[in-house]
Write an enzyme that holds these catalytic residues in place. Structure first.
Site, mmCIF file in Angstrom:
data_model
loop_
_atom_site.group_PDB
_atom_site.id
_atom_site.type_symbol
_atom_site.label_atom_id
_atom_site.label_comp_id
_atom_site.label_asym_id
_atom_site.label_seq_id
_atom_site.Cartn_x
_atom_site.Cartn_y
_atom_site.Cartn_z
ATOM 1 N N ALA A 34 1.289 -1.198 -0.136
ATOM 2 C CA ALA A 34 0.269 0.029 -0.348
ATOM 3 C C ALA A 34 1.228 1.329 -0.072
ATOM 4 O O ALA A 34 0.846 1.322 1.194
ATOM 5 C CB ALA A 34 -0.856 -0.077 1.200
ATOM 6 N N GLY A 38 5.345 8.250 1.185
ATOM 7 C CA GLY A 38 6.769 7.897 2.573
ATOM 8 C C GLY A 38 7.139 6.891 1.621
ATOM 9 O O GLY A 38 8.550 7.076 2.142
ATOM 10 N N HIS A 39 6.688 5.528 1.677
ATOM 11 C CA HIS A 39 7.702 4.767 1.435
ATOM 12 C C HIS A 39 8.320 5.021 0.176
ATOM 13 O O HIS A 39 9.739 5.032 -0.222
ATOM 14 C CB HIS A 39 6.707 3.585 0.374
ATOM 15 C CG HIS A 39 5.840 3.126 1.523
ATOM 16 N ND1 HIS A 39 4.861 3.103 1.814
ATOM 17 C CD2 HIS A 39 6.442 2.409 2.657
ATOM 18 C CE1 HIS A 39 3.908 2.645 2.125
ATOM 19 N NE2 HIS A 39 4.776 1.687 3.066
ATOM 20 N N GLY A 149 11.500 5.026 8.385
ATOM 21 C CA GLY A 149 10.886 5.874 7.560
ATOM 22 C C GLY A 149 10.553 6.065 9.816
ATOM 23 O O GLY A 149 10.345 5.541 10.923
ATOM 24 N N GLU A 150 11.289 8.021 10.027
ATOM 25 C CA GLU A 150 10.345 8.527 11.276
ATOM 26 C C GLU A 150 9.406 8.035 12.267
ATOM 27 O O GLU A 150 8.624 8.430 12.827
ATOM 28 C CB GLU A 150 11.025 9.890 11.760
ATOM 29 C CG GLU A 150 12.997 9.280 11.063
ATOM 30 C CD GLU A 150 13.102 10.780 11.705
ATOM 31 O OE1 GLU A 150 13.214 11.772 12.165
ATOM 32 O OE2 GLU A 150 15.114 10.958 12.146
#
Ligand code: PAF
Length: 296
Positions: A34, A38-39, A149-150
């Site tokens: 999904a 961000g990814h 990711g943070e």
């Protein structure tokens, strides 16, 4: 343009072994699919720092403590592959459940301390599932670099601790949270929000940044948290699981932002659980909030 999709560890190994033999730097970006911006920002960062980038897609049953959550998790492999291809990622590794956890699988990687509290309290077993699958992905790919990711800040700490403790030969690279224009942290779970919930959702980041400002001005955490919780609930959220101030470097609990800190939150909007965090950085006796980058 397409991206090769690999389903088995044997095939993965046959492709990756020559990369390693040729001295190429290999990066892995672990995901559950999904894919959102961000990814994709992780993939872009990986492509800048490595010669070969493997994106993994595996909805890991071991990290879901709730069967309904697992069943509802979005599965969009076709679209995911289409998003990755133009970036130039070299492989999508998408094994199925039995390939990852064959019959008789009996090993769990468990990281004490860092996995406790915050999400660890509300999602028992979650970080054991994460640590187990991430260890497997590191060993299967033999990656030199791994990108996280943070947004999943506690997960990042768990993975870092695990890599140090087990001497795994992989460097963890953290990338900033990517936000929608209205401030909502990107998450695969956002796909499950109704349009009314999607409208309410950005309030969380707004409240988080406002609370972080107060902490940055030196307010004690407990003084601002009661009000912040109320504001979150009156913005339409069903429940605040936690709202906590922790040290940025080791997640130890803080009562005020007297060192580089993180404000972390988990909430429920209807039946969708959302998490977010912002950095609070002290400056000359007070703390300075690091505002979100539009795409960070
Ligand atoms: O952050 C995620 O999407 C997952 O926890 C991860 C790291 C891919 C492990 O399943």
């Amino acid at each position: 343009m397409s991206i090769p999709i690999v389903r088995t560890f044997a095939e993965l190994r046959s492709i990756v072994a020559p990369w390693h033999r040729d001295g190429l730097k290999v990066a892995v970006v672990p995901t559950m699919g999904a894919l959102h911006e961000g990814h994709l920002s992780l993939v872009r960062a990986a492509l800048e720092q490595a010669d070969r980038v493997i994106v993994t897609l595996f909805v890991n049953p071991k990290q879901f403590n709730n069967a309904a959550d697992l069943a509802a998790y979005p599965r969009t492999e076709h679209e995911d592959a289409a998003k990755l291809a133009p970036l130039g990622a070299h492989m999508l590794y998408a094994p199925d459940g039995p390939e990852m956890y064959p019959d008789g699988f009996a090993t769990t990687v468990s990281v004490a301390g860092t996995s406790e509290g915050l999400c660890g309290t509300y999602r028992p077993g979650h970080f054991d599932g994460v640590a187990t699958v991430v260890t497997k992905l590191f060993l299967q790919t033999g990656a030199d670099l791994a990108f996280f990711g943070e947004k999943d800040f506690q997960q990042l700490h768990v993975v870092r601790r695990m890599v140090r403790d087990l001497d795994l030969p992989v460097e963890i690279v953290a990338c900033p949270t990517v936000r929608e224009e209205d401030g909502l942290a990107m998450s695969s779970r956002n796909l499950r929000l109704s349009s009314a919930q999607r409208q309410a959702a950005p309030k969380l980041a707004e409240i988080l940044f406002a609370t972080a400002e107060q902490l940055a001005a030196g307010a004690p955490a407990q003084d601002v948290f009661a009000e912040a919780r109320q504001i979150i609930l009156s913005a339409g959220y069903r429940e605040v699981e936690y709202l906590e101030l922790r040290a940025d470097d080791d997640l130890s609990p803080l009562e005020a932002a007297e060192c580089p800190a993180r404000l972390l939150v988990a909430v429920w909007l209807g039946d969708v659980r959302l998490i977010d965090n912002v950095r609070v950085r002290p400056k000359q006796g007070t703390a300075e909030v690091v505002a979100p980058a539009a795409a960070a």
